[in-house]
Design an enzyme around this catalytic site. Sequence first.
Site, PDB file in Angstrom:
ATOM      1  N   CYS A  36      -9.323  39.194 -17.326  1.00 36.51           N
ATOM      2  CA  CYS A  36      -9.235  39.203 -18.787  1.00 36.51           C
ATOM      3  C   CYS A  36     -10.560  39.534 -19.457  1.00 36.51           C
ATOM      4  O   CYS A  36     -10.605  39.745 -20.658  1.00 36.51           O
ATOM      5  CB  CYS A  36      -8.734  37.854 -19.294  1.00 36.51           C
ATOM      6  SG  CYS A  36      -9.840  36.511 -18.838  1.00 36.51           S
ATOM      7  N   ASP A  38     -13.038  37.541 -19.877  1.00 39.85           N
ATOM      8  CA  ASP A  38     -13.676  36.373 -20.472  1.00 39.85           C
ATOM      9  C   ASP A  38     -14.877  35.926 -19.653  1.00 39.85           C
ATOM     10  O   ASP A  38     -14.934  36.156 -18.453  1.00 39.85           O
ATOM     11  CB  ASP A  38     -12.669  35.225 -20.592  1.00 39.85           C
ATOM     12  CG  ASP A  38     -11.667  35.501 -21.688  1.00 39.85           C
ATOM     13  OD1 ASP A  38     -12.007  36.249 -22.618  1.00 39.85           O
ATOM     14  OD2 ASP A  38     -10.549  34.973 -21.616  1.00 39.85           O
ATOM     15  N   CYS A  61     -10.130  31.357 -22.702  1.00 41.69           N
ATOM     16  CA  CYS A  61      -8.981  30.776 -23.395  1.00 41.69           C
ATOM     17  C   CYS A  61      -8.920  29.260 -23.197  1.00 41.69           C
ATOM     18  O   CYS A  61      -9.777  28.662 -22.547  1.00 41.69           O
ATOM     19  CB  CYS A  61      -7.714  31.394 -22.832  1.00 41.69           C
ATOM     20  SG  CYS A  61      -7.474  30.914 -21.112  1.00 41.69           S
ATOM     21  N   CYS A 105      -7.469  31.909 -14.916  1.00 44.44           N
ATOM     22  CA  CYS A 105      -8.480  31.320 -15.805  1.00 44.44           C
ATOM     23  C   CYS A 105      -9.241  30.204 -15.096  1.00 44.44           C
ATOM     24  O   CYS A 105     -10.412  29.956 -15.393  1.00 44.44           O
ATOM     25  CB  CYS A 105      -7.813  30.744 -17.047  1.00 44.44           C
ATOM     26  SG  CYS A 105      -6.617  31.847 -17.807  1.00 44.44           S
TER      27      CYS A 105
END
Length: 126
Positions: A36, A38, A61, A105
């Site tokens: 992603c 991130d 996130c 994540c």
Amino acid sequence: MSEMYTQQVMDHFTNPRNVGEIENADGVGQVGNAKCGDIMRISIKVENDVITDVKFRTFGCGAAIATSSVATEMVKGKTLDEALALTNQMVIEKLGGLPDVKIHCSVLAEEALHAAIADYKAKHGK
Ligand code: FES
């Protein structure tokens, strides 16, 4: 695994522990998530091979925030070897599970922690 966030995830997401950056940290690790994009940054304080303090910052996130929050709690007071043995699976278990689409994540905290420990070892000739 469920498609919703557990209560533990919501708790750590809305009230994350150990957020920030340690001044004069002994080790700092920053990684990006391949999936992603991130970013996660973890800084650690180390004394006698024990992690005495750890903080994280992320632009990730909610799941990234919750997993990092738990991961920092789990490694504080642990030796470097114990901290290196922490896996994202252990963090996910502690949180009572994560939705499948959010598993990626949870690797951010693990990878950033490993990077911070590697940085510490490199700086201290270990
Ligand atoms: Fe990027 Fe969760 S979507 S860390």
